[in-house]
Write a protein that holds these residues in place. Structure first.
Motif, PDB file in Angstrom:
ATOM      1  N   LEU A 207     -10.465  -8.782   6.501  1.00  0.00           N
ATOM      2  CA  LEU A 207     -11.427  -9.844   6.194  1.00  0.00           C
ATOM      3  C   LEU A 207     -11.582 -10.736   7.427  1.00  0.00           C
ATOM      4  O   LEU A 207     -10.602 -11.063   8.103  1.00  0.00           O
ATOM      5  CB  LEU A 207     -10.938 -10.665   4.994  1.00  0.00           C
ATOM      6  CG  LEU A 207     -11.866 -11.769   4.503  1.00  0.00           C
ATOM      7  CD1 LEU A 207     -13.102 -11.154   3.836  1.00  0.00           C
ATOM      8  CD2 LEU A 207     -11.122 -12.660   3.506  1.00  0.00           C
TER       9      LEU A 207
ATOM     10  N   LYS B 127     -15.879  -6.464   4.130  1.00  0.00           N
ATOM     11  CA  LYS B 127     -15.052  -7.106   3.111  1.00  0.00           C
ATOM     12  C   LYS B 127     -15.663  -8.452   2.743  1.00  0.00           C
ATOM     13  O   LYS B 127     -16.276  -9.122   3.573  1.00  0.00           O
ATOM     14  CB  LYS B 127     -13.629  -7.319   3.632  1.00  0.00           C
ATOM     15  CG  LYS B 127     -12.919  -6.037   4.061  1.00  0.00           C
ATOM     16  CD  LYS B 127     -12.636  -5.156   2.868  1.00  0.00           C
ATOM     17  CE  LYS B 127     -11.714  -4.006   3.258  1.00  0.00           C
ATOM     18  NZ  LYS B 127     -12.237  -3.156   4.315  1.00  0.00           N
TER      19      LYS B 127
ATOM     20  N   GLN C 238     -14.655  -4.778  -1.232  1.00  0.00           N
ATOM     21  CA  GLN C 238     -15.404  -4.094  -0.171  1.00  0.00           C
ATOM     22  C   GLN C 238     -16.765  -3.705  -0.737  1.00  0.00           C
ATOM     23  O   GLN C 238     -16.855  -3.177  -1.850  1.00  0.00           O
ATOM     24  CB  GLN C 238     -14.645  -2.859   0.315  1.00  0.00           C
ATOM     25  CG  GLN C 238     -15.204  -2.246   1.574  1.00  0.00           C
ATOM     26  CD  GLN C 238     -14.264  -1.199   2.158  1.00  0.00           C
ATOM     27  OE1 GLN C 238     -13.168  -1.003   1.630  1.00  0.00           O
ATOM     28  NE2 GLN C 238     -14.683  -0.537   3.220  1.00  0.00           N
TER      29      GLN C 238
ATOM     30  N   ARG D 100      -6.226  -7.864  -4.193  1.00  0.00           N
ATOM     31  CA  ARG D 100      -7.054  -7.189  -3.179  1.00  0.00           C
ATOM     32  C   ARG D 100      -7.336  -5.775  -3.656  1.00  0.00           C
ATOM     33  O   ARG D 100      -6.614  -5.202  -4.485  1.00  0.00           O
ATOM     34  CB  ARG D 100      -6.338  -7.138  -1.831  1.00  0.00           C
ATOM     35  CG  ARG D 100      -5.140  -6.204  -1.770  1.00  0.00           C
ATOM     36  CD  ARG D 100      -4.586  -6.117  -0.374  1.00  0.00           C
ATOM     37  NE  ARG D 100      -3.484  -5.161  -0.274  1.00  0.00           N
ATOM     38  CZ  ARG D 100      -3.652  -3.860  -0.051  1.00  0.00           C
ATOM     39  NH1 ARG D 100      -4.870  -3.350   0.052  1.00  0.00           N
ATOM     40  NH2 ARG D 100      -2.612  -3.052   0.048  1.00  0.00           N
TER      41      ARG D 100
END
Length: 464
Positions: A54, A109, A102, A138
């Motif tokens: 990121l 991202k 994503q 995540r």
């Protein structure tokens, strides 16, 4: 940086393929990644265990709508802190969750913010708010997915699955009914736990409150345990003596059992011999205390104590010198003809003791046919008048127990007729029966004495 480079390369290739005469677009006209708020926004800090790749200026989305951008990424200990700038028009709950996602397989991202999936939304996330590490996550990386797929396709996972399947088949072979019953019982057990979920939660909460209270009183509990140490030390030192005392107590119990077994017959005989005495004491009732009260002032009645002053006794005499009254008393005192009473089960009992009764001028009442002159004891009426053939005075009436006692009448608390009435002494009537004044004999002036000892006195007194 990969998404940005790809976009720049795509723009360059597009520029190269343009026909001659067309100018290149300015770099300022290229769309920038992310989605900074149009106006003033507010900042929110999100903690991640891993932010992958990121980058700042990445988009912040709510329900796939861009509402802000990543402003800064920093490291705090072993986790990352990402500062987001969100449009002020977007309102987020205080218990919101965040995750790194994503856009595509090779896309950029971005951070997605959403309400909590397992609990209702509450509060509001304001400027400077923090989404802790416990509410962040995540997505899986392409490399991770490909590595797992490679492990599975290379036989690393399939061989283990085959071995597990074979061993499981061998273990369950021939035991299908037992396993099925076990699963059924497990389902019942889990269903019972699910139905008692509220009680289990309440019990756990109560246990939590108890442990919290114990934690607050840890010092008190510690002091109590420390205070027990000296006592336990003394008990440990006197262990041998306590053991001997308990052993001796056991021997004492054996001796006591042997004594009780051997004296059983004598004890039962003593209790049986005591039974008549107790029955007589119970039958005596209130007479025994009254007799004891009379014994304290013998030979004077109890009420004479108020007349004794020092060694003198105050005597009060009332003399009736009316000639008519004297003549009437003399005539009434003349002895009446003696007639024997008719035998009956309700006649007065003979006097006990060794004393003799002197009966100058015996005034024995004429015999009464008690079967006709007494009411039915089982069905006692409210007012009962004896028949005329009984020869009783007119107006002699028996009143039901509980009736008001008339003037000059007599109440029989125990139902035993005393001397001095028209009925034979000792006649048994219901307890509480009331005799009217006409049933009580008038005083004639005759004196009847009894000579005897203390038993005779307790049996009826010197003067009846």
């Amino acid at each position: 940086m990969r998404p940005r480079l790809l976009r720049v390369l795509a723009a360059a290739l597009a520029a190269l393929t343009l026909p001659a005469g067309c100018g290149l677009p300015e770099l300022a006209d290229l769309p920038l990644p992310g989605g900074a708020p149009a106006g003033d926004g507010y900042t929110v800090t999100v903690e991640f265990s891993d932010v992958l790749d990121l980058v700042p200026q990445a988009a912040v989305k709510v329900d796939d709508v861009t509402v802000g951008s990543v402003e800064k990424i920093s490291l705090s200990g072993w986790h990352a802190r990402v500062r987001l700038r969100i449009d002020r028009a977007v309102r987020l709950p205080a218990n919101a969750t965040a995750a790194v996602r994503q856009s595509s397989l090779l896309g950029e991202k971005y951070v997605t913010v959403a309400p909590p999936p397992t609990e209702p939304a509450r509060g509001r996330l304001g400027d400077g708010g923090v989404i802790p590490l416990s509410r962040t996550a995540r997505g899986a990386e392409v490399e991770e997915v490909l590595a797992a797929l490679g492990l599975l396709l290379n036989g690393g996972g399939l061989a283990q699955l085959k071995t597990i399947n074979q061993e499981l088949g061998r273990a369950l072979a021939g035991r299908e009914p037992a396993v099925r019953d076990t699963l059924r019982q497990l389902d019942t057990f889990i269903g019972g736990l699910d139905r008692q979920k509220t009680d289990l939660v309440r019990a756990i909460e109560a246990l939590d409150r108890l442990t919290d209270r114990l934690a607050r009183q840890r010092q008190v509990v510690g002091d109590a345990l420390d205070s027990l140490a000296p006592g336990l030390t003394v008990l440990a030192q006197q262990r041998a003596q306590l053991t001997k005392a308990l052993t001796a107590l056991g021997e004492l119990g054996k001796v006591g059992t042997r004594v009780v077994n051997r004296s059983r017959d004598d004890t039962l005989a003593s209790v049986r011999a005591l039974q008549p005495i107790l029955e007589q004491l119970a039958r005596a009732g209130d007479d025994l205390p009254k007799s004891m009260d009379f014994m304290l002032s013998y030979p004077f009645p109890p009420n004479v104590t108020g007349a004794i002053v020092g060694d003198f006794v105050n005597l009060s005499v009332t003399a009736d010198l009316d000639a008519a009254s004297i003549l009437a008393n003399l005539v009434a005192a003349a002895p009446a003809p003696v007639r024997q009473a008719t035998p009956s089960a309700l006649t007065a009992p003979p006097a006990s003791g060794g004393g003799s009764r002197s009966t100058p001028g015996d005034t024995t009442l004429p015999g009464l046919p008690l079967t006709k002159c007494l009411p039915d004891l089982k069905n006692f009426p409210a007012t009962w008048t004896p028949p005329k053939e009984c020869g009783l005075p007119e107006g002699c009436v028996l009143l039901k127990p509980g009736s008001e006692v008339p003037i000059g009448g007599l109440l029989l608390p125990k139902g035993i007729v005393p001397p001095g009435t028209v009925f034979p002494a000792g006649t048994e009537l219901p307890a509480g029966t009331v005799l009217t004044a006409d049933c009580v004999l008038a005083v004639t002036g005759a004196v009847t004495g009894q000579v005897g000892d203390l038993p005779d006195l307790l049996g009826g007194g010197l003067i009846p």
